[in-house]
Scaffold this motif. Structure first.
Motif, mmCIF file in Angstrom:
data_model
loop_
_atom_site.group_PDB
_atom_site.id
_atom_site.type_symbol
_atom_site.label_atom_id
_atom_site.label_comp_id
_atom_site.label_asym_id
_atom_site.label_seq_id
_atom_site.Cartn_x
_atom_site.Cartn_y
_atom_site.Cartn_z
ATOM 1 N N THR A 65 0.839 -1.200 0.000
ATOM 2 C CA THR A 65 0.000 0.000 0.000
ATOM 3 C C THR A 65 0.872 1.247 0.000
ATOM 4 O OG1 THR A 65 -0.153 -0.139 2.424
ATOM 5 C CG2 THR A 65 -1.981 -1.044 1.155
ATOM 6 N N GLY A 66 0.386 2.278 -0.671
ATOM 7 C CA GLY A 66 1.097 3.544 -0.755
ATOM 8 C C GLY A 66 0.778 4.450 0.414
ATOM 9 N N PRO A 67 1.418 5.621 0.483
ATOM 10 C CA PRO A 67 1.217 6.561 1.590
ATOM 11 C C PRO A 67 -0.237 7.005 1.725
ATOM 12 C CG PRO A 67 3.143 7.175 0.299
ATOM 13 C CD PRO A 67 2.434 6.101 -0.470
ATOM 14 N N ASN A 68 -0.707 7.009 2.972
ATOM 15 C CA ASN A 68 -2.022 7.535 3.333
ATOM 16 C C ASN A 68 -3.183 6.819 2.655
ATOM 17 O OD1 ASN A 68 -0.942 9.576 5.082
ATOM 18 N ND2 ASN A 68 -0.316 10.691 3.245
ATOM 19 N N LEU A 69 -2.966 5.572 2.252
ATOM 20 C CA LEU A 69 -4.053 4.748 1.739
ATOM 21 C C LEU A 69 -4.642 3.983 2.930
ATOM 22 C CD1 LEU A 69 -5.662 3.646 -0.658
ATOM 23 C CD2 LEU A 69 -3.906 1.868 -0.932
ATOM 24 N N PRO A 70 -5.890 4.270 3.314
ATOM 25 C CA PRO A 70 -6.463 3.625 4.505
ATOM 26 C C PRO A 70 -6.506 2.109 4.365
ATOM 27 C CG PRO A 70 -7.806 5.490 3.815
ATOM 28 C CD PRO A 70 -6.825 5.235 2.711
ATOM 29 N N HIS A 71 -6.271 1.406 5.483
ATOM 30 C CA HIS A 71 -6.292 -0.056 5.440
ATOM 31 C C HIS A 71 -6.574 -0.644 6.807
ATOM 32 C CE1 HIS A 71 -2.037 1.263 5.995
ATOM 33 N NE2 HIS A 71 -2.040 0.326 6.939
ATOM 34 N N LEU A 72 -7.004 -1.890 6.787
ATOM 35 C CA LEU A 72 -7.317 -2.631 8.000
ATOM 36 C C LEU A 72 -7.404 -4.110 7.657
ATOM 37 C CD1 LEU A 72 -8.519 -3.157 10.882
ATOM 38 C CD2 LEU A 72 -10.753 -2.495 9.936
ATOM 39 N N TRP A 73 -6.652 -4.940 8.399
ATOM 40 C CA TRP A 73 -6.803 -6.388 8.310
ATOM 41 C C TRP A 73 -7.552 -6.802 9.582
ATOM 42 C CZ3 TRP A 73 -3.394 -4.073 5.279
ATOM 43 C CH2 TRP A 73 -3.022 -4.666 4.067
ATOM 44 N N ARG A 74 -8.858 -6.921 9.468
ATOM 45 C CA ARG A 74 -9.710 -7.205 10.629
ATOM 46 C C ARG A 74 -9.954 -8.712 10.722
ATOM 47 N NH1 ARG A 74 -12.944 -5.272 15.192
ATOM 48 N NH2 ARG A 74 -14.280 -7.064 15.593
ATOM 49 N N ASN A 75 -9.472 -9.319 11.796
ATOM 50 C CA ASN A 75 -9.690 -10.747 11.985
ATOM 51 C C ASN A 75 -11.160 -11.051 12.243
ATOM 52 O OD1 ASN A 75 -6.613 -10.497 13.340
ATOM 53 N ND2 ASN A 75 -6.973 -12.233 11.984
ATOM 54 N N ASP A 76 -11.564 -12.271 11.909
ATOM 55 C CA ASP A 76 -12.930 -12.689 12.181
ATOM 56 C C ASP A 76 -13.209 -12.656 13.674
ATOM 57 O OD1 ASP A 76 -13.568 -13.082 9.517
ATOM 58 O OD2 ASP A 76 -12.930 -15.172 9.520
ATOM 59 N N GLN A 77 -14.488 -12.566 14.014
ATOM 60 C CA GLN A 77 -14.887 -12.373 15.401
ATOM 61 C C GLN A 77 -14.382 -13.468 16.334
ATOM 62 O OE1 GLN A 77 -16.183 -9.489 16.070
ATOM 63 N NE2 GLN A 77 -16.195 -9.887 18.271
ATOM 64 N N VAL A 78 -14.179 -14.668 15.817
ATOM 65 C CA VAL A 78 -13.721 -15.783 16.648
ATOM 66 C C VAL A 78 -12.387 -15.475 17.319
ATOM 67 C CG1 VAL A 78 -12.580 -16.960 14.724
ATOM 68 C CG2 VAL A 78 -13.375 -18.297 16.686
ATOM 69 N N TYR A 79 -11.576 -14.603 16.701
ATOM 70 C CA TYR A 79 -10.277 -14.233 17.279
ATOM 71 C C TYR A 79 -10.421 -13.361 18.534
ATOM 72 C CZ TYR A 79 -7.649 -15.971 13.252
ATOM 73 O OH TYR A 79 -7.085 -16.770 12.287
ATOM 74 N N PHE A 80 -11.583 -12.752 18.699
ATOM 75 C CA PHE A 80 -11.779 -11.824 19.814
ATOM 76 C C PHE A 80 -12.588 -12.434 20.962
ATOM 77 C CE2 PHE A 80 -11.202 -9.364 15.918
ATOM 78 C CZ PHE A 80 -10.177 -8.517 16.291
ATOM 79 N N GLU A 81 -12.960 -13.691 20.828
ATOM 80 C CA GLU A 81 -13.695 -14.350 21.907
ATOM 81 C C GLU A 81 -12.761 -14.634 23.078
ATOM 82 O OE1 GLU A 81 -15.507 -17.752 20.137
ATOM 83 O OE2 GLU A 81 -16.890 -16.560 18.894
ATOM 84 N N LYS A 82 -13.314 -14.578 24.295
ATOM 85 C CA LYS A 82 -12.498 -14.686 25.508
ATOM 86 C C LYS A 82 -11.708 -15.983 25.590
ATOM 87 C CE LYS A 82 -15.149 -11.569 28.472
ATOM 88 N NZ LYS A 82 -15.952 -11.436 29.724
ATOM 89 N N ASP A 83 -12.300 -17.085 25.156
ATOM 90 C CA ASP A 83 -11.632 -18.380 25.272
ATOM 91 C C ASP A 83 -10.855 -18.767 24.017
ATOM 92 O OD1 ASP A 83 -13.831 -18.673 23.696
ATOM 93 O OD2 ASP A 83 -14.531 -20.549 24.593
ATOM 94 N N SER A 84 -10.660 -17.803 23.105
ATOM 95 C CA SER A 84 -9.952 -18.102 21.864
ATOM 96 C C SER A 84 -8.463 -18.322 22.114
ATOM 97 C CB SER A 84 -10.129 -16.954 20.856
ATOM 98 O OG SER A 84 -9.317 -17.160 19.719
#
Length: 291
Positions: A65-84
């Motif tokens: 990606t070039g300068p100031n190009l917005p980005h996000l690699w958002r993991n699936d919700q399972v990665y944010f569960e407490k027991d994950s």
């Protein structure tokens, strides 16, 4: 006390930086920065946002990606569960366009490099055999020092510049209209949608979240994302449905519900508009492959 604004994440004594990332999830904040970024996913899956483009990602996803190009690699919700116990791994490189010095960049020998940097302004996905070649070199580059690190990065960028296995991510004409001060605002919108897309989301909720009226939010979102909020939400839900069609043994009605659609007919209609085929045909014809 507010953190001081960081003009660059690259220390003054380094030409560029390379990091191996190991964490329960990738950075979940939608953001942009003045450096070029080369990012390789070694482990992890979710949804990738670059500019106004959104699509699933998995291991071996490789993007420049070039300068100031917005980005996000958002993991699936399972990665944010407490027991994950899931983990993510990746390699990221940050470098400025003139990391060899402004005078050097003016030389004829760097024309290919400058052309690549211009193309990167729209984001580039590296696929095929080139992807595997770059992956191997990035893994080795993490451990290199001194001039070997400079030469190693130049080799990687030259391979990308010469390769035909490179896809532009964002459509020509895309412009990042977001301001530095708006990063947190848009990050909140992305995070809320990714956390709640399976539920009934009202535009008014998002507007209130970032202290806007519904009409102001509608204009603001479209000016920043080049699409309406309803279209964005639909894309998030359809992207999730595609993942379920790939990986889960669920019927179409169950996938529709799990993806946040309130009726099966609405799901079928929107899915066909976006993907060109019905969910049933998509599931039947899907062949797992990495491009």
């Amino acid at each position: 006390m507010k953190k001081a604004f960081q003009k660059s994440r690259i220390p003054e004594h380094n030409a560029y930086i390379i990091k191996e990332l190991v964490a329960p999830n990738f950075d979940k904040n939608w953001h942009f920065h003045p450096e070029y970024q080369l990012f390789l996913v070694l482990e992890g899956h979710g949804t990738r946002f670059v500019g106004d483009d959104m699509r699933p990602f998995q291991a071996n996803d490789l993007v420049l990606t070039g300068p100031n190009l917005p980005h996000l690699w958002r993991n699936d919700q399972v990665y944010f569960e407490k027991d994950s116990d899931l983990m993510t791994r990746g390699i990221v490189v940050y470098f400025p366009e003139d990391f060899l010095g402004e005078k050097m960049m003016e030389k004829e020998e760097f024309d290919e490099f400058k052309a690549l940097m211009k193309r990167a302004s729209l984001g580039l996905q590296i696929i095929g055999k080139t992807n595997q070649k770059i992956k191997d070199k990035l893994i080795r580059l993490v451990h290199k020092k001194g001039m070997d690190r400079i030469i190693g990065l130049l080799e990687i960028l030259l391979i990308i510049a010469k390769s035909k296995e490179v896809k532009t991510i964002v459509q020509a004409g895309y412009f990042n209209a977001n301001k530095e001060s708006e990063k947190d605002r848009m990050s909140k919108v992305h995070e809320f949608v990714m956390d709640h897309f399976q539920q009934d989301i009202k535009q008014e909720e998002l507007a209130a979240l970032i202290n806007m009226t519904s009409s102001s939010f509608s204009r603001y979102f479209k000016s920043r994302m080049n699409k309406s909020f309803s279209d964005f939400l639909s894309e998030v839900r359809i992207s999730h449905a595609c993942k379920l069609l790939h990986t889960e043994n669920l019927n179409i009605s169950e996938i529709s519900y799990e993806s946040g659609f309130n009726t099966l007919s609405n799901f079928n209609r929107q899915f066909k508009e976006k993907m060109g085929v019905t969910p049933k045909i998509y599931k039947r014809d899907f062949q797992p492959r990495f491009e």
